[in-house]
Design an enzyme around this catalytic site. Structure first.
Site, PDB file in Angstrom:
ATOM      1  N   GLY A  86      18.707 -28.471  32.533  1.00 55.03           N
ATOM      2  CA  GLY A  86      18.023 -28.213  31.262  1.00 55.03           C
ATOM      3  C   GLY A  86      17.796 -29.628  30.600  1.00 55.03           C
ATOM      4  O   GLY A  86      18.756 -30.426  30.660  1.00 55.03           O
TER       5      GLY A  86
ATOM      6  N   ASP B 280      25.240 -27.961  26.048  1.00 59.02           N
ATOM      7  CA  ASP B 280      26.094 -26.971  25.867  1.00 59.02           C
ATOM      8  C   ASP B 280      27.518 -27.500  25.572  1.00 59.02           C
ATOM      9  O   ASP B 280      28.602 -26.937  25.242  1.00 59.02           O
ATOM     10  CB  ASP B 280      26.212 -26.131  27.102  1.00 59.02           C
ATOM     11  CG  ASP B 280      24.714 -25.222  27.468  1.00 59.02           C
ATOM     12  OD1 ASP B 280      24.612 -25.064  28.649  1.00 59.02           O
ATOM     13  OD2 ASP B 280      24.106 -25.332  26.778  1.00 59.02           O
TER      14      ASP B 280
HETATM   15  O1  F6P Z   1      22.255 -25.702  29.921  1.00 58.76           O
HETATM   16  C1  F6P Z   1      21.249 -25.672  28.986  1.00 58.76           C
HETATM   17  C2  F6P Z   1      20.702 -24.619  28.419  1.00 58.76           C
HETATM   18  O2  F6P Z   1      19.634 -24.992  27.273  1.00 58.76           O
HETATM   19  C3  F6P Z   1      21.290 -23.345  27.944  1.00 58.76           C
HETATM   20  O3  F6P Z   1      22.159 -23.360  26.665  1.00 58.76           O
HETATM   21  C4  F6P Z   1      20.384 -22.248  28.077  1.00 58.76           C
HETATM   22  O4  F6P Z   1      20.888 -21.036  28.300  1.00 58.76           O
HETATM   23  C5  F6P Z   1      19.617 -22.637  29.443  1.00 58.76           C
HETATM   24  O5  F6P Z   1      19.712 -24.081  29.534  1.00 58.76           O
HETATM   25  C6  F6P Z   1      18.194 -22.253  29.464  1.00 58.76           C
HETATM   26  O6  F6P Z   1      17.618 -22.463  30.416  1.00 58.76           O
HETATM   27  P1  F6P Z   1      16.111 -22.498  30.719  1.00 58.76           P
HETATM   28  O7  F6P Z   1      15.366 -24.098  30.390  1.00 58.76           O
HETATM   29  O8  F6P Z   1      15.991 -22.567  32.512  1.00 58.76           O
HETATM   30  O9  F6P Z   1      15.439 -21.468  29.968  1.00 58.76           O
END
Ligand code: F6P
Length: 360
Positions: free
Chosen positions: A13, A141
């Site tokens: 992310g 996170d």
């Molecule tokens: O790991 C970072 C994060 O933002 C988490 O807090 C969240 O659950 C996840 O990535 C969301 O992932 P994506 O960007 O694939 O929706």
């Protein structure tokens, strides 16, 4: 003689601060060591499919306050498990050898991997294939073990805190309960720290499964004390008693999406309290925008430190911060692990001492 060359890749992310890390890596590599830098695009995908860009000093300018990553990233690409179409049939294929081939083709001596828990786990498997790696912890996170802070975390706490401040005034005006749902995957750091900073009355985190009746009781207690409103901050991975803590979606792509707990909580609390409950899902606002000064400094420290580690031959380590000191740790010691909120930790105890309820 060919110059010493390093690679850099941003995975998982995105978050505020990624570009300031890239800036620090490029500037340190070129100014201090005369290295060449090759950036690989869209996370590990760029290493499998050889998507790259040479990074020079001009590429590093104007990045410090720029959100996102100029290299792009992917959140669910694992070189050991690539979804390919084989004669019309979808199947997973191990393409990790392509990573080694790409790095060899570019004569890369060491790869800097900027990512969170799943990225670091994959990096550890690449190290086992003989690839030299230095990792830099980034994720909103803050769940990477052996480092006090990850890049992006404090900016996301700033964003969530500002949201809570705004929700206070409308909650008080309308005598409502306001729920703010924040990210954090299966750890509660964003919720905990923004909840304390933003004066939440109730903080719900995955590490403490909540009793909905106790949450309702706290709302009614406040109402009886003349406070017709309450502020709840809930992690997307929080679950009521009796339910499993949701997994981190970035590790297993067939896991149900984490978000939605806020709406479920609101419906149940309205029934139990007869108070209007409204939900705000902060979502990707926590991942966007410019990094805070704290994250710009952290990014610069960890980026420069990673290049210094390469120069010292300290491969297969993660640049980390412990008690505000740079303290590299072995990637193999943290791969596959996550740092969750310690229930006996200072922050949870302090929150309880000022009257915050964790729904337990
Ligand atoms: O790991 C970072 C994060 O933002 C988490 O807090 C969240 O659950 C996840 O990535 C969301 O992932 P994506 O960007 O694939 O929706």
């Amino acid at each position: 003689m060919a110059k010493f060359r390093i690679g850099v890749v941003t995975c998982g992310g995105d978050c505020p601060g990624l570009n300031s890390v890239i800036r620090a890596v490029v500037k340190t590599a070129i100014y201090n060591y005369g290295y060449e830098v090759v950036g690989f695009k869209d996370g590990y995908l760029g290493l499998v499919y050889n998507r790259f860009i040479k990074l020079g000093l001009p590429d590093a300018s104007g990045l410090l306050d720029k959100g996102g990553t100029i290299l792009g990233t992917t959140n669910n690409f694992d070189p050991f498990r690539v979804l390919v179409d084989h004669d019309g049939e979808k199947q997973y294929k191990d393409m990790s050898d392509r990573v080694a081939d790409t790095l060899k083709m570019h004569d890369i001596h060491c790869l800097i991997v900027i990512g969170g828990t799943s990225t670091i786990s994959i990096a550890n498997r690449l190290i086992e294939k003989g690839i030299n790696i230095v990792a830099i912890p980034k994720t909103i996170d803050n769940d990477v073990p052996a480092t006090d802070m990850t890049i992006g975390f404090m900016t996301s706490v700033n964003t969530a805190t500002q949201a809570l401040d705004k929700l206070h005034s409308t909650a008080e005006s309308h005598h409502r309960v306001m729920i703010l749902e924040v990210m954090g995957a299966s750890s509660g750091w964003v919720s905990l720290e923004s909840g304390i900073a933003g004066g939440a009355d109730i903080i719900l985190i995955p590490e403490i499964p909540y009793d909905i009746n106790l949450v309702a009781r706290r709302i009614l207690e406040r109402k009886n004390q003349g406070k017709g409103f309450s502020i709840i901050v809930v992690s997307e991975g929080s679950r009521p008693l009796g339910h499993d803590v949701a997994q981190d979606p970035t590790i297993d792509d067939d896991v149900q999406p984490l978000n939605g707990i806020g709406s479920q909580l609101a419906a149940e609390l309205e029934k139990l309290t007869r108070v209007e409950v409204k939900v705000t899902v902060l979502g990707y606002l926590q991942r966007g925008g410019e990094p805070s000064p704290y994250d710009r400094i952290l990014s610069t420290r960890l980026g420069a430190s990673a290049v210094d580690m390469i120069a010292a031959g300290k491969y297969n380590m993660m640049a980390a911060i412990s008690n505000d000191q740079l303290r590299p740790v072995k990637i193999s010691d943290i791969a596959g692990k996550i740092k969750t909120v310690p229930l006996d930790g200072e922050l949870v105890q302090i929150a309880r001492s000022i009257g915050v309820s964790f729904g337990d």
